[in-house]
Design an enzyme around this catalytic site. Structure first.
Site, mmCIF file in Angstrom:
data_model
loop_
_atom_site.group_PDB
_atom_site.id
_atom_site.type_symbol
_atom_site.label_atom_id
_atom_site.label_comp_id
_atom_site.label_asym_id
_atom_site.label_seq_id
_atom_site.Cartn_x
_atom_site.Cartn_y
_atom_site.Cartn_z
ATOM 1 N N LYS A 84 0.866 -1.194 0.000
ATOM 2 C CA LYS A 84 0.000 0.000 0.000
ATOM 3 C C LYS A 84 0.892 1.230 0.000
ATOM 4 O O LYS A 84 1.448 1.609 1.030
ATOM 5 C CB LYS A 84 -0.906 0.036 1.225
ATOM 6 N N GLU A 116 -1.019 7.371 -0.248
ATOM 7 C CA GLU A 116 -2.111 7.836 -1.118
ATOM 8 C C GLU A 116 -1.716 9.098 -1.876
ATOM 9 O O GLU A 116 -2.315 9.436 -2.888
ATOM 10 C CB GLU A 116 -3.390 8.066 -0.308
ATOM 11 N N GLY A 120 5.345 7.892 9.600
ATOM 12 C CA GLY A 120 5.480 8.709 10.799
ATOM 13 C C GLY A 120 5.214 7.929 12.086
ATOM 14 O O GLY A 120 4.637 6.834 12.062
ATOM 15 N N GLY A 141 2.712 4.792 12.796
ATOM 16 C CA GLY A 141 3.446 3.570 13.146
ATOM 17 C C GLY A 141 2.939 2.940 14.437
ATOM 18 O O GLY A 141 2.802 1.716 14.525
ATOM 19 N N GLU A 152 9.735 1.489 10.449
ATOM 20 C CA GLU A 152 10.786 2.469 10.113
ATOM 21 C C GLU A 152 10.131 3.831 10.234
ATOM 22 O O GLU A 152 9.347 4.223 9.364
ATOM 23 C CB GLU A 152 11.278 2.254 8.681
ATOM 24 N N CYS A 189 13.727 11.234 6.056
ATOM 25 C CA CYS A 189 13.662 10.752 7.444
ATOM 26 C C CYS A 189 14.996 10.984 8.156
ATOM 27 O O CYS A 189 15.033 11.228 9.358
ATOM 28 C CB CYS A 189 13.271 9.292 7.484
ATOM 29 N N GLU A 218 9.796 16.184 14.596
ATOM 30 C CA GLU A 218 10.203 16.103 13.194
ATOM 31 C C GLU A 218 9.355 17.072 12.367
ATOM 32 O O GLU A 218 8.138 16.937 12.306
ATOM 33 C CB GLU A 218 9.979 14.665 12.713
HETATM 34 P P1 NAD Z 1 2.469 8.618 7.391
HETATM 35 O O1 NAD Z 1 2.695 7.923 8.670
HETATM 36 O O2 NAD Z 1 1.451 9.683 7.324
HETATM 37 O O3 NAD Z 1 2.066 7.577 6.254
HETATM 38 C C1 NAD Z 1 2.892 6.467 5.926
HETATM 39 C C2 NAD Z 1 2.018 5.395 5.334
HETATM 40 O O4 NAD Z 1 1.167 4.887 6.354
HETATM 41 C C3 NAD Z 1 1.099 5.862 4.217
HETATM 42 O O5 NAD Z 1 0.995 4.877 3.245
HETATM 43 C C4 NAD Z 1 -0.214 6.053 4.941
HETATM 44 O O6 NAD Z 1 -1.335 5.954 4.115
HETATM 45 C C5 NAD Z 1 -0.162 4.906 5.935
HETATM 46 N N1 NAD Z 1 -0.999 5.043 7.120
HETATM 47 C C6 NAD Z 1 -1.432 6.180 7.719
HETATM 48 N N2 NAD Z 1 -2.203 5.873 8.792
HETATM 49 C C7 NAD Z 1 -2.233 4.525 8.879
HETATM 50 C C8 NAD Z 1 -2.849 3.604 9.764
HETATM 51 N N3 NAD Z 1 -3.620 4.000 10.783
HETATM 52 N N4 NAD Z 1 -2.660 2.287 9.567
HETATM 53 C C9 NAD Z 1 -1.895 1.851 8.552
HETATM 54 N N5 NAD Z 1 -1.308 2.673 7.662
HETATM 55 C C10 NAD Z 1 -1.467 3.996 7.816
HETATM 56 O O7 NAD Z 1 3.891 9.117 6.921
HETATM 57 P P2 NAD Z 1 4.209 10.012 5.654
HETATM 58 O O8 NAD Z 1 3.763 11.389 6.002
HETATM 59 O O9 NAD Z 1 3.716 9.362 4.416
HETATM 60 O O10 NAD Z 1 5.801 9.914 5.597
HETATM 61 C C11 NAD Z 1 6.623 10.716 6.350
HETATM 62 C C12 NAD Z 1 7.141 9.970 7.549
HETATM 63 O O11 NAD Z 1 7.814 8.791 7.146
HETATM 64 C C13 NAD Z 1 8.153 10.775 8.315
HETATM 65 O O12 NAD Z 1 7.916 10.655 9.696
HETATM 66 C C14 NAD Z 1 9.478 10.112 7.952
HETATM 67 O O13 NAD Z 1 10.483 10.305 8.893
HETATM 68 C C15 NAD Z 1 9.070 8.698 7.819
HETATM 69 N N6 NAD Z 1 10.044 7.949 7.020
HETATM 70 C C16 NAD Z 1 10.897 7.097 7.659
HETATM 71 C C17 NAD Z 1 11.869 6.408 6.934
HETATM 72 C C18 NAD Z 1 12.838 5.470 7.615
HETATM 73 O O14 NAD Z 1 13.567 4.788 6.922
HETATM 74 N N7 NAD Z 1 12.882 5.394 8.923
HETATM 75 C C19 NAD Z 1 11.948 6.599 5.551
HETATM 76 C C20 NAD Z 1 11.066 7.473 4.936
HETATM 77 C C21 NAD Z 1 10.111 8.144 5.684
#
Ligand code: NAD
Length: 495
Positions: free
Chosen positions: A178, A181, A232, A236, A253, A292, A389
């Protein structure tokens, strides 16, 4: 605007959402709709999990010889090379990065597929254990976990997906991915390449849609054996909670608040100074800070502060913003209106808490979600902008006087993804690197990673690791097979 694309693939068939819903994909450079994709829901997710389950339980992929699995991964790598320009441009438009960054991302994705192909081909295929008895043959083997749910973010859509898809397939799993979006298009393209490379139907499935529907359903689904999530902290922790009831394996992650520690001795020469400033800019502002591992906390020795920050601010002001495909553009916009508003909010709160603005701090005129690279001086670790962050082009500056103080500051974060130390003193470099509680430490560098080296975080930056041998092990279960070659009664019970 394009017609709606069918972006859900279940069991080898592209299809629209069961509900017929679609979602507009926005170009962050001008806020225009440039694609329309299927908006999957719970019914699509259940269908995709059922297809992945059948492909794992009864299909050929988990039973395909390792050499054939590796060969498929290499074919995918070759197809990525063929489509480098097309997919690089797609990633650039969808995520708002420069075309060159999009191309580099595709190269890194290719390298991940090659790495995991090589890794499985070079394994011994089991570890014989000495049971202390010639009549016992004991071996530990590693088997695929089963159906994997792979949930990815918008900042490195294809790269993050590949760090999951390549090891999951190399280990013989099936999966449902997934993508975010906001940026699903490159992952849709990658699924197309997997099919073209000859992956059996049902082994790879994709459901495009929202996190709180598709993502949440994947995390709780009883037929999913493992969920690997990158995103995020807030999402997570929801994933971990949702996965707990079915006791599936979970890899997270998450975010980072990454220190970039600069000792004055690193800048004793003009060349050293120029390198440290240049890399501090790159650490904080590449991809508008939506990384990240962004070096968003500059922790600089007090005696160097004024000179370092003045040069940093001068160069930050000169960063050329624009559409990533236009010549000379160095930085794109933020990915969404939400991310822009969030960045503005953090900068406002920092200024209210006493930070001093040295560069940026505003949106440029014109359309799109651009924000100027921003340097905030005289920050301290109690400020929200230093603790949380931002995920935008915002660099905070703190100072230290001693090595101990530098280490204390750099470790004072609930995250622990990455950090860097700049010094000309090799002993100090290794001492500080040893004391920093972060998953990756760079010495006199920032940002490079290697597919053969583990990536992941301490603290709230996550659990588990991607890449390296551990990144493959995440997708496996260990099984101990103990064979008695000369069975006889044990006579524990006398009767
Ligand atoms: P996000 O948490 O908003 O979304 C990440 C994914 O999770 C998306 O596909 C989203 O649709 C899904 N999601 C959201 N709510 C969910 C739920 N309740 N259950 C299951 N899935 C859900 O993050 P983002 O805004 O897309 O990305 C930015 C974040 O990702 C930042 O915090 C960044 O640090 C982190 N990130 C970490 C790494 C790493 O390697 N540690 C790499 C890239 C990004």
């Amino acid at each position: 605007m394009s017609a709606a694309q069918q972006t859900i693939q279940v069991g080898g068939e592209w299809r629209p959402a069961v509900s017929g819903a679609t979602r507009d994909i926005i170009d962050p450079v001008d806020a225009d709709v440039f694609a329309v994709v299927s908006e999957g829901g719970v019914a699509d997710t259940d269908d995709a999990v059922a297809a992945a389950r059948a492909a794992f339980d009864d299909g050929v992929w988990p039973r395909t010889p390792v050499a054939e699995r590796a060969a498929l991964l290499r074919r995918v790598a070759a197809l990525l090379e063929r489509d480098r320009e097309k997919i690089g441009a797609l990633e650039s438009r969808d995520a708002g990065k420069t075309l060159e960054e999009g191309r580099v991302d595709v190269d890194c994705v290719r390298d991940a597929f090659v790495y995991f192909a090589d890794l499985v081909m070079n394994e011994s295929g089991g570890r014989v254990v000495d049971a202390g008895n010639d009549e016992i043959h004991s071996v530990v083997v590693h088997e695929p976990v089963g159906v994997c749910a792979l949930i990815t973010p918008w900042n490195y859509p294809l790269l993050q997906a590949s760090w999951k898809i390549a090891p999951a397939l190399a280990a013989g799993n099936t999966f449902v991915v997934k993508p975010s979006e906001i940026t699903p298009l490159s992952t849709v393209a990658l699924i197309g390449l997997l099919m073209e490379a000859g992956l059996p139907q049902g082994a790879a499935n994709i459901v495009t849609g929202a996190g709180d529907t598709v993502g949440a359903r994947l995390a709780e689904h009883p037929d999913v054996d493992l969920v690997s999530f990158t995103g995020g902290l807030a999402s997570g922790t929801k994933v971990a909670r949702a996965a707990a009831d079915t006791v599936k394996k979970v890899a997270l992650e998450l975010g980072g608040k990454n220190p970039n520690v600069v000792f004055a001795d690193a800048c004793a020469t003009d060349e050293g100074f120029d390198t440290a400033v240049d890399q501090a800019l790159n650490a904080a502002f590449i991809h508008s800070g939506q990384v990240c591992s962004a070096g968003s906390r500059l922790i600089v020795e007090e005696s160097l502060r004024e000179r370092f920050v003045a040069e940093l601010a001068r160069r930050a002001e000169r960063i050329r913003l624009g559409r990533g495909t236009d010549p000379g553009v160095e930085c794109g916009p933020l990915v969404s209106a939400r991310q822009l508003a969030r960045t503005e909010d953090y900068v406002a709160s920092a200024l209210a808490e006493g930070a001093v603005l040295r560069a940026g701090g505003e949106r440029p005129d014109g359309p799109g979600y651009f924000y100027r690279p921003t340097v905030l001086d005289r920050c301290d670790r109690r400020m929200r902008v230093v603790r949380e962050e931002v995920f935008g082009p915002v660099l905070t500056v703190e100072t230290f006087r001693t090595e101990d103080e530098a280490v204390t500051l750099a470790n004072d974060t609930e995250y622990g993804l990455a950090g860097a130390v700049w010094t000309a003193d090799a002993g100090r470099a290794r001492r500080v690197a040893g004391r920093l509680r972060h998953g990756t430490i760079w010495i006199n560098d920032f940002h490079p990673y290697l597919p053969q080296a583990e990536w992941g975080g301490f603290g709230k930056s996550g659990t588990g690791r991607e890449l390296g041998p551990t990144g493959l092990a995440e997708y496996r279960e260990a099984k101990h097979i103990y064979q008695n070659l000369a069975p006889r009664p044990v006579r524990w019970f006398a009767g």
